[in-house]
Design a protein around this motif. Structure first.
Motif, PDB file in Angstrom:
ATOM      1  N   ALA A 168       0.833  -1.206   0.000  1.00  0.00           N
ATOM      2  CA  ALA A 168       0.000   0.000   0.000  1.00  0.00           C
ATOM      3  C   ALA A 168       0.867   1.254   0.000  1.00  0.00           C
ATOM      4  CB  ALA A 168      -0.927  -0.005   1.212  1.00  0.00           C
ATOM      5  N   GLU A 169       1.923   1.244   0.782  1.00  0.00           N
ATOM      6  CA  GLU A 169       2.827   2.405   0.794  1.00  0.00           C
ATOM      7  C   GLU A 169       3.459   2.591  -0.580  1.00  0.00           C
ATOM      8  OE1 GLU A 169       6.818   4.134   2.979  1.00  0.00           O
ATOM      9  OE2 GLU A 169       5.779   2.443   3.874  1.00  0.00           O
ATOM     10  N   TYR A 170       3.873   1.502  -1.196  1.00  0.00           N
ATOM     11  CA  TYR A 170       4.488   1.568  -2.522  1.00  0.00           C
ATOM     12  C   TYR A 170       3.518   2.134  -3.554  1.00  0.00           C
ATOM     13  CZ  TYR A 170       6.932   0.069  -6.719  1.00  0.00           C
ATOM     14  OH  TYR A 170       7.567   0.047  -7.932  1.00  0.00           O
ATOM     15  N   LEU A 171       2.239   1.743  -3.444  1.00  0.00           N
ATOM     16  CA  LEU A 171       1.225   2.198  -4.407  1.00  0.00           C
ATOM     17  C   LEU A 171       0.565   3.508  -3.997  1.00  0.00           C
ATOM     18  CD1 LEU A 171      -0.529  -1.203  -5.144  1.00  0.00           C
ATOM     19  CD2 LEU A 171       1.123   0.007  -6.595  1.00  0.00           C
ATOM     20  N   ALA A 172       0.951   4.056  -2.857  1.00  0.00           N
ATOM     21  CA  ALA A 172       0.377   5.308  -2.341  1.00  0.00           C
ATOM     22  C   ALA A 172      -1.128   5.175  -2.117  1.00  0.00           C
ATOM     23  CB  ALA A 172       0.697   6.475  -3.261  1.00  0.00           C
ATOM     24  N   CYS A 173      -1.518   4.074  -1.483  1.00  0.00           N
ATOM     25  CA  CYS A 173      -2.916   3.882  -1.100  1.00  0.00           C
ATOM     26  C   CYS A 173      -2.909   3.296   0.310  1.00  0.00           C
ATOM     27  CB  CYS A 173      -3.643   2.977  -2.102  1.00  0.00           C
ATOM     28  SG  CYS A 173      -3.070   1.270  -2.147  1.00  0.00           S
ATOM     29  N   THR A 174      -4.025   2.773   0.751  1.00  0.00           N
ATOM     30  CA  THR A 174      -4.081   2.162   2.076  1.00  0.00           C
ATOM     31  C   THR A 174      -4.193   0.642   1.942  1.00  0.00           C
ATOM     32  OG1 THR A 174      -6.492   2.207   2.246  1.00  0.00           O
ATOM     33  CG2 THR A 174      -5.295   4.193   2.974  1.00  0.00           C
ATOM     34  N   SER A 175      -3.862  -0.050   3.010  1.00  0.00           N
ATOM     35  CA  SER A 175      -4.016  -1.501   2.993  1.00  0.00           C
ATOM     36  C   SER A 175      -5.497  -1.875   2.886  1.00  0.00           C
ATOM     37  CB  SER A 175      -3.381  -2.142   4.227  1.00  0.00           C
ATOM     38  OG  SER A 175      -3.960  -1.646   5.402  1.00  0.00           O
ATOM     39  N   GLY A 176      -6.366  -1.012   3.387  1.00  0.00           N
ATOM     40  CA  GLY A 176      -7.811  -1.230   3.246  1.00  0.00           C
ATOM     41  C   GLY A 176      -8.250  -1.173   1.793  1.00  0.00           C
ATOM     42  N   THR A 177      -7.645  -0.277   1.028  1.00  0.00           N
ATOM     43  CA  THR A 177      -7.949  -0.193  -0.402  1.00  0.00           C
ATOM     44  C   THR A 177      -7.537  -1.484  -1.097  1.00  0.00           C
ATOM     45  OG1 THR A 177      -7.695   2.201  -0.420  1.00  0.00           O
ATOM     46  CG2 THR A 177      -7.451   1.075  -2.538  1.00  0.00           C
ATOM     47  N   LEU A 178      -6.371  -2.005  -0.744  1.00  0.00           N
ATOM     48  CA  LEU A 178      -5.929  -3.270  -1.342  1.00  0.00           C
ATOM     49  C   LEU A 178      -6.861  -4.418  -0.942  1.00  0.00           C
ATOM     50  CD1 LEU A 178      -2.047  -3.040  -0.958  1.00  0.00           C
ATOM     51  CD2 LEU A 178      -3.407  -2.789  -3.043  1.00  0.00           C
ATOM     52  N   LYS A 179      -7.307  -4.423   0.310  1.00  0.00           N
ATOM     53  CA  LYS A 179      -8.217  -5.470   0.766  1.00  0.00           C
ATOM     54  C   LYS A 179      -9.534  -5.409  -0.008  1.00  0.00           C
ATOM     55  CE  LYS A 179     -10.342  -7.367   4.916  1.00  0.00           C
ATOM     56  NZ  LYS A 179     -10.490  -7.244   6.371  1.00  0.00           N
ATOM     57  N   THR A 180     -10.048  -4.205  -0.183  1.00  0.00           N
ATOM     58  CA  THR A 180     -11.284  -4.036  -0.957  1.00  0.00           C
ATOM     59  C   THR A 180     -11.083  -4.495  -2.397  1.00  0.00           C
ATOM     60  OG1 THR A 180     -11.995  -2.198   0.434  1.00  0.00           O
ATOM     61  CG2 THR A 180     -12.993  -2.364  -1.759  1.00  0.00           C
ATOM     62  N   SER A 181      -9.960  -4.115  -2.985  1.00  0.00           N
ATOM     63  CA  SER A 181      -9.665  -4.530  -4.366  1.00  0.00           C
ATOM     64  C   SER A 181      -9.607  -6.045  -4.478  1.00  0.00           C
ATOM     65  CB  SER A 181      -8.336  -3.932  -4.829  1.00  0.00           C
ATOM     66  OG  SER A 181      -8.424  -2.531  -4.914  1.00  0.00           O
ATOM     67  N   ARG A 182      -8.962  -6.705  -3.511  1.00  0.00           N
ATOM     68  CA  ARG A 182      -8.900  -8.173  -3.529  1.00  0.00           C
ATOM     69  C   ARG A 182     -10.295  -8.779  -3.467  1.00  0.00           C
ATOM     70  NH1 ARG A 182      -4.834  -7.363   0.392  1.00  0.00           N
ATOM     71  NH2 ARG A 182      -6.208  -8.158   2.024  1.00  0.00           N
ATOM     72  N   SER A 183     -11.148  -8.233  -2.602  1.00  0.00           N
ATOM     73  CA  SER A 183     -12.499  -8.801  -2.446  1.00  0.00           C
ATOM     74  C   SER A 183     -13.341  -8.612  -3.699  1.00  0.00           C
ATOM     75  CB  SER A 183     -13.197  -8.193  -1.233  1.00  0.00           C
ATOM     76  OG  SER A 183     -13.557  -6.852  -1.472  1.00  0.00           O
ATOM     77  N   LEU A 184     -13.019  -7.591  -4.485  1.00  0.00           N
ATOM     78  CA  LEU A 184     -13.753  -7.322  -5.725  1.00  0.00           C
ATOM     79  C   LEU A 184     -13.109  -7.987  -6.944  1.00  0.00           C
ATOM     80  CD1 LEU A 184     -14.503  -3.519  -5.185  1.00  0.00           C
ATOM     81  CD2 LEU A 184     -16.099  -5.444  -4.935  1.00  0.00           C
ATOM     82  N   GLY A 185     -11.988  -8.685  -6.715  1.00  0.00           N
ATOM     83  CA  GLY A 185     -11.291  -9.326  -7.833  1.00  0.00           C
ATOM     84  C   GLY A 185     -10.547  -8.316  -8.694  1.00  0.00           C
ATOM     85  N   GLN A 186     -10.155  -7.204  -8.104  1.00  0.00           N
ATOM     86  CA  GLN A 186      -9.454  -6.154  -8.829  1.00  0.00           C
ATOM     87  C   GLN A 186      -8.092  -5.924  -8.181  1.00  0.00           C
ATOM     88  OE1 GLN A 186     -12.146  -2.876  -8.407  1.00  0.00           O
ATOM     89  NE2 GLN A 186     -13.639  -3.717  -9.840  1.00  0.00           N
TER      90      GLN A 186
END
Length: 72
Positions: free
Chosen positions: A25-43
């Motif tokens: 998340a730090e590398y992508l300049a987002c939050t770990s929550g954003t990554l978790k949401t993306s994973r749950s949506l298949g994105q």
């Protein structure tokens, strides 16, 4: 800016190409929550599940995602 973030992440992880959700998340300049949401949506970037519970992102997969080359 991104180079500084990558340098910090890699130093933290002893130069391993595998990043946990917080480092990715730090590398992508987002939050770990954003990554978790993306994973749950298949994105989002490609990720790997280790021992049925650990989520890891490979730096090459993150770079490909940023370049728009790989989507889940």
């Amino acid at each position: 800016m991104i180079e500084d973030a990558l340098r910090r992440v890699l130093d933290t992880h002893k130069r391993s190409p595998w990043l946990d959700s917080n480092a990715a998340a730090e590398y992508l300049a987002c939050t770990s929550g954003t990554l978790k949401t993306s994973r749950s949506l298949g994105q989002g970037p490609k990720y790997h599940v280790i021992q049925s519970k650990l989520i890891r992102y490979h730096i090459d997969d993150l770079n490909a995602f940023v370049r728009g080359e790989v989507m889940r």
